[in-house]
Design an enzyme around this catalytic site. Structure first.
Site, mmCIF file in Angstrom:
data_model
loop_
_atom_site.group_PDB
_atom_site.id
_atom_site.type_symbol
_atom_site.label_atom_id
_atom_site.label_comp_id
_atom_site.label_asym_id
_atom_site.label_seq_id
_atom_site.Cartn_x
_atom_site.Cartn_y
_atom_site.Cartn_z
ATOM 1 N N VAL A 206 82.864 84.396 11.332
ATOM 2 C CA VAL A 206 81.445 84.759 11.422
ATOM 3 C C VAL A 206 80.914 84.441 12.819
ATOM 4 O O VAL A 206 80.313 85.287 13.491
ATOM 5 C CB VAL A 206 80.632 84.021 10.337
ATOM 6 C CG1 VAL A 206 79.155 84.378 10.463
ATOM 7 C CG2 VAL A 206 81.146 84.377 8.954
ATOM 8 N N TYR A 207 81.138 83.217 13.271
ATOM 9 C CA TYR A 207 80.667 82.807 14.591
ATOM 10 C C TYR A 207 81.306 83.652 15.687
ATOM 11 O O TYR A 207 80.621 84.145 16.586
ATOM 12 C CB TYR A 207 80.995 81.336 14.808
ATOM 13 C CG TYR A 207 80.611 80.808 16.169
ATOM 14 C CD1 TYR A 207 79.271 80.566 16.482
ATOM 15 C CD2 TYR A 207 81.577 80.549 17.140
ATOM 16 C CE1 TYR A 207 78.921 80.075 17.732
ATOM 17 C CE2 TYR A 207 81.232 80.067 18.386
ATOM 18 C CZ TYR A 207 79.898 79.825 18.677
ATOM 19 O OH TYR A 207 79.548 79.351 19.912
ATOM 20 N N ALA A 208 82.630 83.827 15.610
ATOM 21 C CA ALA A 208 83.324 84.599 16.637
ATOM 22 C C ALA A 208 82.777 86.018 16.725
ATOM 23 O O ALA A 208 82.609 86.567 17.823
ATOM 24 C CB ALA A 208 84.822 84.613 16.357
ATOM 25 N N SER B 109 79.758 87.026 16.158
ATOM 26 C CA SER B 109 78.466 87.036 16.856
ATOM 27 C C SER B 109 78.665 86.979 18.359
ATOM 28 O O SER B 109 77.927 87.606 19.131
ATOM 29 C CB SER B 109 77.593 85.863 16.390
ATOM 30 O OG SER B 109 78.031 84.617 16.913
#
Length: 242
Positions: free
Chosen positions: A152-154, A156
């Site tokens: 998820v973070y990657a 973004s």
């Protein structure tokens, strides 16, 4: 060495801690006046009192759509001009995708992507009218490698890297520079959400970077001759690949 940012006015989002705080303090040390943007009022007021007239506190919850919309007008009303805008505020969601809370995904994607886009969109006309300005965005090493423990973070950060590079090609004709810094794991509050085994491994192997080291890179980016753009700096601890 003379103050390299003397006379400049900078804005840093997420300025109450971590990379944002290190960035703001480094710019002050180089002679800039800095608007500290964060939602943590208590921390902001304490920090800005410490730095006197060189620091301007601006308490804003960037996830509040109306507050985000008013950010650039509020800053211009307070300080008159923006020479540097550091879009740094962000959230982290790690772990397996199926375990991620949908509301947390929404908040993170909103802050890491949408808010950055909107803030940059709003500051460009002001800078373009003056034919000068610097925009720097805090990205991540995760934007360059499909990190399996943080999809998820990657995602973004992959999105925001695309945004930075495409926007750069639109605004350079107006004398503006925009670039990103993509650090590996930095010692900030975001690491609190890391999987315990990954964090323990990183600490044991010396695979973490200090926020002050990222701030040094930002100063380097901002102080190049106007004809040079540092479009993206990828930096990681030497031991990161162990």
């Amino acid at each position: 060495m003379p103050a390299q940012l003397k006379g400049k006015v900078a804005v840093v989002t997420g300025a109450a801690s971590g990379i944002g705080l290190a960035s703001a303090q480094a710019m002050i040390a180089e002679g800039a006046k800095v608007v500290f943007v964060d939602r943590d009022e208590e921390a902001l007021l304490a920090l800005c009192e410490k730095h006197g007239d060189a620091a301007v506190p601006m308490v804003v919850d960037l996830l509040d759509a109306q507050a985000c919309k008013q950010l650039i007008p509020r800053i211009l009303e307070a300080v008159g001009v923006i020479d540097i805008f550091h879009a740094n505020a962000g959230l982290y969601v790690g772990g397996d995708l199926v375990d991620a809370d949908p509301d947390a995904i929404d908040r993170m994607m909103n802050l890491n992507v949408n808010v950055v886009m909107k803030n940059v969109r709003d500051v460009i006309p002001h800078m373009a009218a003056r034919k000068t300005g610097d925009i720097v965005v805090t990205s991540s090493l995760a934007a360059h490698y499909p990190t399996p423990w943080e999809p998820v973070y990657a995602s973004s950060k992959w999105a925001i890297n695309c945004f930075v590079q495409t926007t750069r090609r639109q605004v350079f004709k107006d004398g503006l520079r925009i670039g990103s810094v993509s650090p590996g794991p930095v010692v900030t509050g975001l690491l609190a959400d890391w999987p315990e085994d990954k964090l323990a491994q990183a600490k044991a192997s010396g695979s973490l970077i200090e926020a002050s080291e990222i701030a040094e890179i930002l100063i380097f980016m901002l102080t190049r001759p106007r004809g040079m753009t540092i479009r993206d700096v990828v930096v990681m601890p030497t031991n990161f690949d162990l």
